[in-house]
Write a protein that holds these residues in place. Structure first.
Motif, PDB file in Angstrom:
ATOM      1  N   ARG A   1      -3.721  36.207  25.267  1.00 28.61           N
ATOM      2  CA  ARG A   1      -4.014  36.610  23.894  1.00 28.61           C
ATOM      3  C   ARG A   1      -5.012  35.640  23.271  1.00 28.61           C
ATOM      4  O   ARG A   1      -4.896  34.423  23.425  1.00 28.61           O
ATOM      5  CB  ARG A   1      -2.746  36.623  23.046  1.00 28.61           C
ATOM      6  N   THR A   2      -5.988  36.188  22.570  1.00 30.72           N
ATOM      7  CA  THR A   2      -6.975  35.389  21.853  1.00 30.72           C
ATOM      8  C   THR A   2      -7.295  36.104  20.543  1.00 30.72           C
ATOM      9  O   THR A   2      -6.567  37.002  20.114  1.00 30.72           O
ATOM     10  CB  THR A   2      -8.237  35.179  22.716  1.00 30.72           C
ATOM     11  N   SER A   3      -8.366  35.717  19.899  1.00 30.21           N
ATOM     12  CA  SER A   3      -8.847  36.395  18.698  1.00 30.21           C
ATOM     13  C   SER A   3     -10.340  36.631  18.860  1.00 30.21           C
ATOM     14  O   SER A   3     -10.991  36.028  19.729  1.00 30.21           O
ATOM     15  CB  SER A   3      -8.590  35.549  17.449  1.00 30.21           C
ATOM     16  N   TYR A   4     -10.894  37.491  18.012  1.00 31.71           N
ATOM     17  CA  TYR A   4     -12.335  37.732  18.093  1.00 31.71           C
ATOM     18  C   TYR A   4     -13.109  36.422  17.944  1.00 31.71           C
ATOM     19  O   TYR A   4     -14.007  36.112  18.727  1.00 31.71           O
ATOM     20  CB  TYR A   4     -12.788  38.721  17.019  1.00 31.71           C
ATOM     21  N   GLN A   5     -12.747  35.632  16.927  1.00 32.78           N
ATOM     22  CA  GLN A   5     -13.468  34.388  16.678  1.00 32.78           C
ATOM     23  C   GLN A   5     -13.361  33.428  17.858  1.00 32.78           C
ATOM     24  O   GLN A   5     -14.353  32.808  18.262  1.00 32.78           O
ATOM     25  CB  GLN A   5     -12.925  33.715  15.404  1.00 32.78           C
ATOM     26  N   ASN A   6     -12.172  33.312  18.427  1.00 36.05           N
ATOM     27  CA  ASN A   6     -11.995  32.401  19.554  1.00 36.05           C
ATOM     28  C   ASN A   6     -12.745  32.870  20.793  1.00 36.05           C
ATOM     29  O   ASN A   6     -13.262  32.054  21.561  1.00 36.05           O
ATOM     30  CB  ASN A   6     -10.509  32.226  19.863  1.00 36.05           C
ATOM     31  N   LEU A   7     -12.783  34.168  21.005  1.00 39.64           N
ATOM     32  CA  LEU A   7     -13.551  34.702  22.136  1.00 39.64           C
ATOM     33  C   LEU A   7     -15.023  34.368  21.963  1.00 39.64           C
ATOM     34  O   LEU A   7     -15.689  33.888  22.897  1.00 39.64           O
ATOM     35  CB  LEU A   7     -13.347  36.215  22.245  1.00 39.64           C
ATOM     36  N   TYR A   8     -15.541  34.599  20.781  1.00 38.68           N
ATOM     37  CA  TYR A   8     -16.951  34.321  20.495  1.00 38.68           C
ATOM     38  C   TYR A   8     -17.279  32.835  20.655  1.00 38.68           C
ATOM     39  O   TYR A   8     -18.252  32.459  21.322  1.00 38.68           O
ATOM     40  CB  TYR A   8     -17.278  34.805  19.076  1.00 38.68           C
ATOM     41  N   VAL A   9     -16.440  31.983  20.075  1.00 41.66           N
ATOM     42  CA  VAL A   9     -16.690  30.540  20.140  1.00 41.66           C
ATOM     43  C   VAL A   9     -16.518  30.021  21.563  1.00 41.66           C
ATOM     44  O   VAL A   9     -17.283  29.176  22.027  1.00 41.66           O
ATOM     45  CB  VAL A   9     -15.754  29.790  19.169  1.00 41.66           C
ATOM     46  N   SER A  10     -15.512  30.533  22.284  1.00 45.09           N
ATOM     47  CA  SER A  10     -15.258  30.060  23.651  1.00 45.09           C
ATOM     48  C   SER A  10     -16.422  30.358  24.587  1.00 45.09           C
ATOM     49  O   SER A  10     -16.617  29.672  25.591  1.00 45.09           O
ATOM     50  CB  SER A  10     -13.973  30.687  24.202  1.00 45.09           C
TER      51      SER A  10
END
Length: 318
Positions: free
Chosen positions: A203-212
């Motif tokens: 599980r992640t979030s949109y923001q974390n996916l983008y930043v990662s």
């Protein structure tokens, strides 16, 4: 008006990506075909400005027509899930990269399709007329001196190139698919992990996916729009952001990138796992020891993350 320098730093590209539809100075929302300017302020700070604010630029990178994105961006904290078997999870940890699949490798034969084959004649007719009109009406300062038959021949060639390009586009488009939802999905466990005992969900979030992914503006992240291909077509720039209504249950958010050189069936994109992975859930079918195994593997690869049993194993009372 300043002369365009065509200088695009990574900071300017990121700013344009993150503020795609609005002026970074006044917040004005752009509409289709409106002009906007990207460039730099006096301190070389990147800016993405509407025409009214463009006078603040000391360097104009480009003046561009605004075209809306073919996808909707989730909210920053929207929860995203990726269901996978254990071997793929280990691969994620060991490679410290997210696997993007080439789109011609998906089971769905409609991936990247513009419409139904039985309706193609209407599509062809529309674009033939569009190409004929474009050839007959060149930009100011040019004249079309072709005969009607020559115009038609060129229009037919452009239509053929459009179709050939659509097939080739599948071999240079790579995606990573995620499910958007506040909670685990029983349907997604079944669909993407075959309800295996050795499956996990990240599980992640949109923001974390983008930043990662390094805030890379070349990687587009957005929601799939589900359409009825019996009544609609997917536009030339929309095809990889459209799916048939029968897949609506997937609630897919995908990360998409283009690579014109990669010939492999997929590619691994470096990823900051500490940012990406918020929590890991194990399959509802997993035995108790599997949680310990996932924790052991996380420790081996230096990933500190909470591992939880599936919420679907909770017991009811009556």
């Amino acid at each position: 008006m300043l002369k365009p320098s065509n200088r695009f730093t990574i900071e300017l590209k990121r700013l344009a990506f993150e503020h795609f539809d609005s002026c970074t100075n006044c917040g004005h929302k752009f509409v289709e075909a409106e002009h906007y300017c990207s460039g730099y302020l006096a301190n070389d700070e990147p800016a993405y400005l509407c025409d009214d604010c463009s006078g603040e630029l000391t360097e104009l990178a480009a003046r561009i027509y605004f075209i809306p994105q073919p996808y909707e961006i989730p909210t920053a904290n929207a929860k995203l899930w990726r269901y996978m078997d254990f071997t793929k999870y280990v691969s994620l940890l060991s490679s410290r990269g997210l696997y993007f699949t080439r789109t011609d490798c998906f089971e769905d034969i409609f991936e990247g399709a513009k419409g139904l084959k039985k309706n193609k004649a209407k599509w062809d007719s529309h674009y033939l007329e569009f190409f004929r009109s474009a050839i007959k009406n060149p930009p100011e300062g040019y004249r079309c001196e072709l005969s009607d038959s020559e115009v038609d021949e060129q229009a037919q060639k452009l239509l053929s190139d459009l179709e050939t390009g659509g097939e080739a586009h599948k071999r240079r488009t790579f995606v990573s698919c995620w499910h958007e939802g506040e909670h685990e999905s029983e349907a997604m466990w079944r669909l993407y992990s075959s309800f295996l005992a050795n499956a996990v969900a990240v599980r992640t979030s949109y923001q974390n996916l983008y930043v990662s992914l390094g805030r890379d503006p070349s990687i587009k992240i957005g929601r799939i729009k589900y359409i009825d291909l019996k009544k609609n077509y997917a536009g030339v720039n929309d095809a990889f952001w459209r799916k048939r209504k029968s897949f609506e249950h997937e609630r897919e958010v995908r990360a998409l990138l283009l690579d014109f050189k990669c010939q492999d069936l997929g590619k691994i994109v470096p990823c900051d796992l500490e940012v990406l992975i918020e929590e890991v859930f194990v399959s509802p079918k997993a035995p108790p020891w599997f949680v310990r195994l996932v924790n052991d593997v996380n420790e081996k690869y230096g990933v500190t993350v909470k591992v939880s049993p599936s919420e679907l194993v909770e017991e009811p009372f009556f």
